[in-house]
Enzyme design. Structure first.
Site, mmCIF file in Angstrom:
data_model
loop_
_atom_site.group_PDB
_atom_site.id
_atom_site.type_symbol
_atom_site.label_atom_id
_atom_site.label_comp_id
_atom_site.label_asym_id
_atom_site.label_seq_id
_atom_site.Cartn_x
_atom_site.Cartn_y
_atom_site.Cartn_z
ATOM 1 N N LYS A 236 -4.557 -10.209 -6.629
ATOM 2 C CA LYS A 236 -6.698 -9.951 -5.938
ATOM 3 C C LYS A 236 -7.599 -9.355 -6.011
ATOM 4 O O LYS A 236 -6.863 -7.959 -7.065
ATOM 5 C CB LYS A 236 -6.872 -10.561 -4.898
ATOM 6 C CG LYS A 236 -6.589 -8.606 -3.909
ATOM 7 C CD LYS A 236 -6.390 -9.114 -2.670
ATOM 8 C CE LYS A 236 -6.017 -7.530 -1.610
ATOM 9 N NZ LYS A 236 -6.426 -7.387 -0.537
ATOM 10 N N LYS B 261 -10.547 -2.931 -4.361
ATOM 11 C CA LYS B 261 -11.732 -1.718 -4.870
ATOM 12 C C LYS B 261 -10.376 -0.956 -5.205
ATOM 13 O O LYS B 261 -10.201 0.040 -6.246
ATOM 14 C CB LYS B 261 -11.829 -0.604 -3.243
ATOM 15 C CG LYS B 261 -12.651 -1.899 -2.811
ATOM 16 C CD LYS B 261 -13.178 -1.690 -1.171
ATOM 17 C CE LYS B 261 -13.980 -2.115 -0.287
ATOM 18 N NZ LYS B 261 -13.722 -2.490 1.009
ATOM 19 N N LYS C 93 0.800 -1.238 -0.317
ATOM 20 C CA LYS C 93 0.076 -0.020 0.309
ATOM 21 C C LYS C 93 0.794 1.155 -0.111
ATOM 22 O O LYS C 93 1.004 1.590 -0.781
ATOM 23 C CB LYS C 93 -1.073 -0.474 1.280
ATOM 24 C CG LYS C 93 -1.805 -1.085 0.588
ATOM 25 C CD LYS C 93 -3.179 -0.667 2.317
ATOM 26 C CE LYS C 93 -4.714 -0.814 1.948
ATOM 27 N NZ LYS C 93 -5.207 -1.606 2.901
HETATM 28 P P1 TYM Z 1 -11.038 -5.586 3.671
HETATM 29 O O1 TYM Z 1 -12.115 -4.463 3.926
HETATM 30 O O2 TYM Z 1 -10.705 -5.322 2.431
HETATM 31 O O3 TYM Z 1 -12.213 -6.884 2.886
HETATM 32 C C1 TYM Z 1 -12.865 -7.688 3.961
HETATM 33 C C2 TYM Z 1 -12.626 -8.741 3.979
HETATM 34 O O4 TYM Z 1 -12.784 -9.110 2.589
HETATM 35 C C3 TYM Z 1 -12.054 -10.424 1.842
HETATM 36 N N1 TYM Z 1 -11.737 -10.258 1.097
HETATM 37 C C4 TYM Z 1 -11.465 -11.425 -0.095
HETATM 38 N N2 TYM Z 1 -11.434 -12.382 -0.228
HETATM 39 C C5 TYM Z 1 -11.368 -12.922 -1.092
HETATM 40 N N3 TYM Z 1 -10.839 -12.198 -2.271
HETATM 41 C C6 TYM Z 1 -10.942 -11.073 -2.877
HETATM 42 N N4 TYM Z 1 -9.916 -10.557 -3.601
HETATM 43 C C7 TYM Z 1 -11.205 -10.384 -1.183
HETATM 44 N N5 TYM Z 1 -10.943 -9.163 -1.001
HETATM 45 C C8 TYM Z 1 -11.201 -8.893 0.010
HETATM 46 C C9 TYM Z 1 -10.356 -9.917 3.106
HETATM 47 O O5 TYM Z 1 -9.769 -10.675 3.409
HETATM 48 C C10 TYM Z 1 -11.513 -9.652 4.701
HETATM 49 O O6 TYM Z 1 -12.121 -10.929 4.917
HETATM 50 N N6 TYM Z 1 -7.755 -5.328 7.350
HETATM 51 C C11 TYM Z 1 -9.261 -5.974 7.098
HETATM 52 C C12 TYM Z 1 -10.196 -5.138 7.794
HETATM 53 C C13 TYM Z 1 -10.004 -5.572 8.631
HETATM 54 C C14 TYM Z 1 -10.701 -6.883 9.921
HETATM 55 C C15 TYM Z 1 -10.726 -7.077 11.490
HETATM 56 C C16 TYM Z 1 -10.956 -8.100 9.269
HETATM 57 C C17 TYM Z 1 -9.711 -4.930 10.556
HETATM 58 N N7 TYM Z 1 -10.239 -5.525 11.600
HETATM 59 C C18 TYM Z 1 -10.170 -7.520 12.490
HETATM 60 C C19 TYM Z 1 -10.678 -8.827 10.617
HETATM 61 C C20 TYM Z 1 -10.788 -8.714 12.281
HETATM 62 C C21 TYM Z 1 -9.531 -5.473 5.838
HETATM 63 O O7 TYM Z 1 -8.864 -4.621 5.574
HETATM 64 O O8 TYM Z 1 -10.821 -6.028 4.668
#
Ligand code: TYM
Length: 329
Positions: free
Chosen positions: A194, A197, A111
């Protein structure tokens, strides 16, 4: 009952990767476990600095979480910034993780490199400490996430173990849970990356708000290869394998078995698009209905926040007492 927690950032429209990698499993798990799901607006601050955007996106994401099937009577859906314990515990987690550990996080490296000349905040660097706080605040045993969160859950475990070692058994050590199919949905235009967004083109991303013709078009144009053979092999055939895995995730099949049903790419693309439409269409309809009533969404979030705060405040008090901070008079 197993305690489950997982969160999502309000950084834009939810896509198929979010749904197959995470949200769908949150919904299927809500009746077997005590589940907490956060809209992590403070995490989104690491990359969003336009005034007024996060509040609207938080409400839209709440609508989407209920539209995919989280039941507000069963699942605790909350807003991170409404529960001050997240920020407070994050500081303690920052003091329990090393600079070296944070420097090794691939998400920070990716990032910060992508932002190039843009502002790279300290928050982007300490992000995993806030995520660790999100998880341990709820005594979460399981964290259902996509594959990209593996390292974040690993570092959370390391932090929690170190805290317990220093201050005595206080925090529950969580483990990541990934779906059998759909843990890593790839970009339809660039199957080496992957679905995300932050991709440069929308053509490779299927949003849960896309209409049926947009979904059909995106699958029809999906990048494959020139071999002309349908086979599940992530390394040498990433595009075709991604389609097979999406189809498997939508229909409950197995990607290698499904490959045997196709001789050509065209029918595979068409069937995968149709399976995704069948999955997304009812969600989109429900999402649009829910968005009509923002007051009701805010009420549901307030209910979730109350339940979340009751747990979070107890954990933070336990942490303060374990450290031996002077109790308030
Ligand atoms: P975020 O907001 O980017 O994504 C939310 C969830 O979607 C999953 N995901 C995917 N799974 C499969 N293929 C993809 N291409 C793909 N893109 C996104 C992510 O693995 C996630 O489960 N850091 C985290 C948010 C967070 C969090 C937490 C998660 C903050 N605190 C505590 C779990 C527990 C994030 O940026 O997810």
């Amino acid at each position: 009952m197993t305690r489950v927690l997982s969160c999502i950032q309000p950084t834009g429209v939810v896509h198929l990767g979010n749904h197959l990698g995470a949200l769908r499993n949150w919904v299927s798990g809500q009746h077997e476990a005590d589940v907490f799901h956060g809209i992590v607006d403070l995490h989104a601050l690491t990359v969003t600095d336009t005034p007024g955007v996060l509040g609207r996106q938080t409400l839209e994401l709440a609508a989407m979480l209920f539209a995919v099937g989280l039941d507000p009577d069963v699942a605790t859906v909350f807003v991170q910034s409404h529960i001050h314990e997240h920020s407070e515990l994050a500081w303690i987690m920052e003091c329990t993780v090393s600079f070296g550990e944070l420097s090794r996080m691939t998400q920070f490296k990716d990032k910060s490199a992508k932002r190039e000349a843009d502002f790279v905040s300290a928050g982007l660097f300490t992000y995993p400490a806030l995520q660790a706080a999100d998880i341990v605040l709820y005594d979460a045993e399981e964290v259902p996430v996509g594959d990209d969160q593996r390292q974040h859950i690993e570092i959370t475990r390391d932090i929690a173990i170190r805290f317990n070692h220093r201050f005595g058994d206080t925090l529950v050590i969580p483990k990541a849970v990934h779906p059998a199919a759909g843990a890593r949905v790839m970009d339809l235009q660039d199957p080496a990356a992957k679905m995300s967004k932050s991709a440069s083109s929308d053509l490779g991303i299927v949003y849960l708000t896309d209409d049926n013709s947009a979904i059909e078009r995106k699958f029809k144009r999906a990048v494959t290869d020139s071999e002309g053979v349908v086979r599940f092999d992530r390394d040498s055939k990433p595009g075709v394998s991604n389609l097979l895995e999406i189809l498997a995730a939508c229909t409950g099949g197995n990607p290698s078995d499904l490959a045997g049903h196709y001789q050509q790419y065209g029918p595979l693309k068409a069937d995968t698009g149709a399976a995704v439409i069948a999955l997304i269409e009812p969600i989109r309809t429900r999402y649009n209905e829910l968005l009509q009533d923002p007051a009701e969404l805010a009420r549901l979030l307030a209910k979730g926040n109350d339940r979340a705060r009751a747990v979070a405040s107890q954990t933070l008090a336990r942490v303060h007492s374990a450290i031996g901070l002077l109790p308030r008079a």
